[in-house]
Scaffold this motif. Sequence first.
Motif, mmCIF file in Angstrom:
data_model
loop_
_atom_site.group_PDB
_atom_site.id
_atom_site.type_symbol
_atom_site.label_atom_id
_atom_site.label_comp_id
_atom_site.label_asym_id
_atom_site.label_seq_id
_atom_site.Cartn_x
_atom_site.Cartn_y
_atom_site.Cartn_z
ATOM 1 N N CYS A 1 1.057 -1.229 -0.119
ATOM 2 C CA CYS A 1 0.262 -0.183 0.096
ATOM 3 C C CYS A 1 0.982 1.362 -0.127
ATOM 4 O O CYS A 1 2.180 1.004 -0.208
ATOM 5 N N HIS B 1 0.382 -6.338 1.531
ATOM 6 C CA HIS B 1 -1.015 -6.912 1.934
ATOM 7 C C HIS B 1 -1.205 -7.927 1.013
ATOM 8 O O HIS B 1 -1.161 -8.041 -0.322
ATOM 9 N N CYS C 1 -0.666 -2.144 9.995
ATOM 10 C CA CYS C 1 0.364 -1.200 9.189
ATOM 11 C C CYS C 1 -0.481 0.208 9.108
ATOM 12 O O CYS C 1 -1.400 0.387 9.567
ATOM 13 N N CYS D 1 -1.523 2.295 7.235
ATOM 14 C CA CYS D 1 -2.564 2.727 6.359
ATOM 15 C C CYS D 1 -3.774 2.194 6.865
ATOM 16 O O CYS D 1 -4.999 2.612 6.756
HETATM 17 ZN ZN LIG Z 1 -1.263 -0.706 4.387
#
Ligand SMILES: [Zn+2]
Length: 446
Positions: free
Chosen positions: A260, A267, A322, A324
């Motif tokens: 990402c 991922h 993560c 994100c």
């Molecule tokens: Zn991520």
Amino acid sequence: MKSGLKVTPLEAWIALKTGSTGSTLTREQVERYQLSRLNDSIARARTLSPFYRRHLAGMARAAVARLEDLAGCPLTTPADITAHAMQMICGSQSEISRVVTLDTSGTTGEPKRVYFSAADQELTVDFFRCGMSTLVGTGDKTMILLPGERPGSVGDLLRQGLLRLGGVPVAHGLVKNLPAAVEAMCREQVTCLVGVPVQVLAMARYWEKWQGSKRAPRCALLSTDYVSAAIVSELRRIWQCEVFEHYGMTEMGLGGGLECQAHQGYHLRENDLYFEVIDPVSARPLPDGEYGEVVFTTLTRQGMPLIRYRTGDISRFIPEPCPCGSSLRRLARVQNRLNSRVVLGEHQAITMAELDEVLLALPAVADFTAEVVYDRPAKLTVQVEILSGDITHSEQVILNSLRLIPGVHMAERAGLLAIGARIAHYFPHYSGKRSIRIMEGVRSAT
Ligand SMILES: [Zn+2]
């Protein structure tokens, strides 16, 4: 989620695929789905595939109760595919729409054949559509530098995925003529490149020298081989572009996982694949965070399911969440493969990844090959390929770069290793995953 960092689009996609009803995907939802699919896949393989009927004969008939219990199921290997591919097929062969033949990098010379149904390919197109939306959007031009001539090839499926997200694919194929590829990239004013790491590096270095005034791509996706930090930093320097890595292999259905915007591991495509990391010697599953061999099981594959398939890739699960914000599992960058490591003496070893970092960091180097002859001492020879008209390195520079690798430095000092270097003009070529070629020397057998 950190400000400005987009959560991987795979999160919402996998939520939908796994039947998640809430707004956020939880590990429990993913794992419940995976367990159910896993049992379906095993039952189907046992019923329809002569290979799996034999291979799984010693396994209890009862359903796998927990994902961890899959550890009791036997592993499958590339050698199984080489020897039994036809018997691994589930259902009739008329349902198979695409056969991919892989040249083995080993010495047996026997190719591996992997079979896919139309439904299998459809799932890959959908993964590519979703994954590519991490990098590009409607109207963006993406140049595909992967094989795409044949229907169902990786380039063809990627092209279909890009069309579905409203993108403009520019099919090119592997780079065979470097100036022509760079010229096409500039002419088409592409936003994004998808290609083989060393081939994209060669394009960037060529562009910098000859085409530097033209527009650069905004992002690049590197796939099919180990991606060295040296390549990523060069692409960032030359094009100021964002570099993403994809993890996949043909056996995974071509796609396995994607970075990402946080660029901290892939991922995973958890709706179609269940991943494990095992100790390559004992085959025991390892706790998250520990390095071992990546093993996967297909959850939705119809044509030729793979159950606990050994990839030979070394990586680890990243236990931390993560940046994100996604709850999807992440695998750390694959840096090594079991077969790309040359052991010298008790404590020294050299990997292709280490060679990449020191040799591809040298200016004008586009690619190289490496060969070790096991002898007394072992002999490491590298042939470094330089863009034409740009030879500035002496062999001594190459040798000094090799000595930056601790294993090379120490093995040479211990008298276990001799090193040599040749310099050649670069010509684009592609031979799958690059690795150190290993040969037995004449004196080693005595
Ligand atoms: Zn991520």
